[in-house]
Design a protein around this motif. Structure first.
Motif, PDB file in Angstrom:
ATOM      1  N   ASN A   1      32.031 -25.224  51.689  1.00 39.21           N
ATOM      2  CA  ASN A   1      31.317 -25.899  52.778  1.00 39.21           C
ATOM      3  C   ASN A   1      29.909 -26.282  52.365  1.00 39.21           C
ATOM      4  O   ASN A   1      28.927 -25.829  52.943  1.00 39.21           O
ATOM      5  CB  ASN A   1      31.285 -25.025  54.032  1.00 39.21           C
ATOM      6  N   GLY A   2      29.814 -27.108  51.339  1.00 36.17           N
ATOM      7  CA  GLY A   2      28.504 -27.621  50.962  1.00 36.17           C
ATOM      8  C   GLY A   2      28.136 -27.321  49.528  1.00 36.17           C
ATOM      9  O   GLY A   2      28.892 -26.710  48.762  1.00 36.17           O
ATOM     10  N   ILE A   3      26.946 -27.756  49.169  1.00 39.76           N
ATOM     11  CA  ILE A   3      26.448 -27.610  47.800  1.00 39.76           C
ATOM     12  C   ILE A   3      26.037 -26.164  47.543  1.00 39.76           C
ATOM     13  O   ILE A   3      25.305 -25.563  48.337  1.00 39.76           O
ATOM     14  CB  ILE A   3      25.267 -28.564  47.554  1.00 39.76           C
ATOM     15  N   VAL A   4      26.507 -25.595  46.434  1.00 40.33           N
ATOM     16  CA  VAL A   4      26.186 -24.205  46.076  1.00 40.33           C
ATOM     17  C   VAL A   4      25.415 -24.116  44.763  1.00 40.33           C
ATOM     18  O   VAL A   4      25.124 -23.020  44.283  1.00 40.33           O
ATOM     19  CB  VAL A   4      27.470 -23.359  45.983  1.00 40.33           C
ATOM     20  N   GLY A   5      25.087 -25.259  44.173  1.00 44.59           N
ATOM     21  CA  GLY A   5      24.347 -25.272  42.920  1.00 44.59           C
ATOM     22  C   GLY A   5      24.471 -26.629  42.252  1.00 44.59           C
ATOM     23  O   GLY A   5      24.878 -27.623  42.882  1.00 44.59           O
ATOM     24  N   PHE A   6      24.121 -26.656  40.967  1.00 40.59           N
ATOM     25  CA  PHE A   6      24.180 -27.899  40.202  1.00 40.59           C
ATOM     26  C   PHE A   6      24.692 -27.599  38.804  1.00 40.59           C
ATOM     27  O   PHE A   6      24.710 -26.446  38.358  1.00 40.59           O
ATOM     28  CB  PHE A   6      22.792 -28.557  40.131  1.00 40.59           C
ATOM     29  N   THR A   7      25.117 -28.660  38.117  1.00 37.46           N
ATOM     30  CA  THR A   7      25.586 -28.501  36.740  1.00 37.46           C
ATOM     31  C   THR A   7      25.303 -29.786  35.977  1.00 37.46           C
ATOM     32  O   THR A   7      24.790 -30.761  36.543  1.00 37.46           O
ATOM     33  CB  THR A   7      27.089 -28.148  36.711  1.00 37.46           C
ATOM     34  N   GLU A   8      25.668 -29.800  34.684  1.00 34.69           N
ATOM     35  CA  GLU A   8      25.370 -30.953  33.845  1.00 34.69           C
ATOM     36  C   GLU A   8      26.501 -31.972  33.829  1.00 34.69           C
ATOM     37  O   GLU A   8      26.266 -33.179  33.829  1.00 34.69           O
ATOM     38  CB  GLU A   8      25.083 -30.492  32.399  1.00 34.69           C
ATOM     39  N   GLU A   9      27.764 -31.492  33.803  1.00 41.25           N
ATOM     40  CA  GLU A   9      28.909 -32.381  33.667  1.00 41.25           C
ATOM     41  C   GLU A   9      29.718 -32.410  34.971  1.00 41.25           C
ATOM     42  O   GLU A   9      29.946 -31.380  35.584  1.00 41.25           O
ATOM     43  CB  GLU A   9      29.802 -31.913  32.517  1.00 41.25           C
TER      44      GLU A   9
END
Length: 530
Positions: A101-109
């Motif tokens: 249910n939504g954004i939990v972080g970020f990544t590169e690929e």
């Protein structure tokens, strides 16, 4: 669609519970049923969609022009997300990572570079989020890439209307892909989808403004209520009568929500304990004379019973009370007013029936609730109740979980008192209902809280409670205060009942207007003919 009456009467239902939320849902329902924008005969469904739906045995007869029905599984793919190592999950980065249910972080690929809808699979099953660029979806969600015959925003609205969250099962609900695939969705031509999305944006923007306007109205009401009640609780002697008249005349406007009525009730109690609710009468016997009788009653109780708990203690000083004492008032400590009847230690063994056991759960703020009902045996009762028996009109007080609930004893049958509760039994005649109201006020609640201990669940020891001061008016004034408080609390009851009735009326009107607006034209014509 017949939205005219809904719009005509919207002002009457604007303050109904979830009125704007229901209006949003109404608009969404119109959108996915083809009732929000007119159909255009030049719009045609895509050849790709026609091929897919041709294989399904679904009835398209009642659909708007150019629309088609399809099972989700025949036109969409709910792709499984993938887990992400902790080292690969960043606090910031170019690609958002979606959980259920939504954004939990970020990544590169990215896991996909196409815009997609993320559908909660575990936890927040059926929750929907739209990502209009590259994204990564974790293994607690699906991601859905829209086919060429879908506007992605329209697809999000269509899936929202299906209430996929209701398909979730289990203690931690999970959305099965096969169940989602069986859901049927109505698909308009792509050109109409674009028009629907544009209209939805316009109408949802209007809903945003309606919500903001309601928030502004409530904020103004809150400020007016807070200011009016504050002037009463810290009164200016020169303007108090005017302020009180204004507050009473404006009660319906000041108390339009349950929380505002609660604040009003508390203000009444605070005025009562400060001597501001009824005028003092110089002909009243002063409270000091009442306290002399109570002291004599304490001495007599000690002489007759030899009870070691009864100790002659010095009178308290009123320094800890955050209020000046009105003329004729006095202060006295808990221990000089009351015999403490309490049963600290282990809880007695309970039975399915027998003698009722009054616990802290039964002692509510201002009243005794016999639910939940618990019992002890007659044999246990004889062994347990060795410290005294409560009488009608005594006060029950909770020492923790919850702290400082207070009510009157109105039980005529034999009963036992559990731990975490104290019975305050006055040593001489006093209006215990006044004392209940006093102990419910902020003046006394804050004082008790100040002397309580504990972090998560505060409690107060009897030794810390006994020396605390209580403001005591003359006995005649106590009775006048009780009469006035009861009259004003009855008024609050009527305001509360009126709020409930008004909310119910608004809710029924909202339901009726929405049902009428959504009803097919032929149904409305039939009703009118009848």
């Amino acid at each position: 669609m017949n939205a005219e009456r809904l719009l005509m009467h919207y002002a009457k239902i604007a303050d109904a519970t979830e009125a704007t939320g229901r209006l949003r849902r109404f608009i969404l329902d119109l959108a996915v049923r083809g009732k929000l924008v007119p159909q255009d005969s030049r719009d045609e469904p895509s050849s790709e969609l026609l091929k897919l739906v041709a294989k399904q045995n679904l009835d398209h007869a009642d659909l708007p022009y150019g629309w088609r029905l399809a099972k989700i599984g025949s036109i969409l793919e709910f792709q499984y997300g993938k887990g992400l190592k902790a080292s690969e999950r960043l606090d910031e980065g170019p690609v958002p990572v979606y959980g259920s249910n939504g954004i939990v972080g970020f990544t590169e690929e990215p896991l996909t570079v196409r815009p997609s809808i993320i559908v909660g699979r575990k936890g927040s099953a059926g929750a929907l989020n739209l990502c209009d660029g590259p994204s990564w979806t974790t293994d607690v969600a699906y991601f859905v890439e829209a086919p060429s015959f879908f506007n992605l925003q329209f697809l999000l609205n269509a899936l929202t209307a299906l209430d996929l969250d209701k398909l979730g099962k289990g203690v931690k609900p999970g959305l099965s892909r096969s169940e989602a695939y069986d859901q049927i969705i109505a698909i308009p031509p792509l050109a109409e989808q674009h028009r629907i999305v544009a209209k939805l944006d316009e109408l949802m923007g209007l809903c945003d403004r309606l919500e903001a306007a309601r928030g502004s109205r409530e904020a103004v009401r809150d400020r007016l209520t807070a200011a009016s009640l504050a002037r009463l609780q810290a009164p200016d002697p020169d303007t108090f009568q005017t302020d009180a008249r204004f507050a009473l005349n404006a009660l319906p406007a000041l108390a339009a929500r349950p929380d505002q009525i609660k604040a009003l009730r508390q203000t009444i109690l605070n005025l009562a304990v400060r001597g501001k609710l009824v005028p003092q009468d110089p002909k009243d016997e002063p409270a000091s004379e009442l306290l002399k009788r109570i002291a004599a009653g304490k001495e007599e109780k000690k002489r007759k019973t030899g009870d070691a708990r009864i100790k002659m203690e010095p009178d308290p000083v009123p320094d800890e009370l955050t209020m000046p004492l009105p003329c004729g008032w006095a202060v006295q400590s808990f221990e000089n007013l009351f015999l403490f009847i309490d049963y600290r230690g282990n809880t007695p063994p309970k039975t399915d029936g027998g003698i009722p056991l009054i616990t802290a759960k039964n002692i509510r703020m201002g009243y005794l609730n016999r639910e939940p009902r618990e019992y002890i045996s007659k044999a246990t009762f004889k062994l347990w109740m060795t410290r005294g028996f409560p009488e009608i009109g005594d006060l029950f007080f909770t020492t923790e979980a919850p702290l400082a609930n207070i009510c009157l004893n109105d039980i005529e049958e034999p009963f036992a008192l559990a731990q975490r509760a104290i019975c305050f039994q006055p040593y001489a005649k006093i209006d215990t209902k006044f004392l209940m109201f006093a102990l419910m006020s902020d003046v006394m609640q804050l004082l008790i809280d100040k002397h309580a201990t504990g972090m998560t669940a505060k409690g107060i020891k009897a030794a810390n409670l006994k020396p605390l001061p209580i403001p005591i008016p003359p006995l005649a004034e106590q009775r006048r205060i009780v009469e006035k408080v009861e009259a004003l609390m009855a008024l609050c009851d009527r305001l509360e009942a009126n709020l409930v009735a008004t909310a119910s009326l608004r809710r029924r009107l909202l339901e009726a207007l929405l049902a009428e607006a959504l009803a097919p034209a032929e149904d409305r014509e039939l009703e009118a003919a009848e």
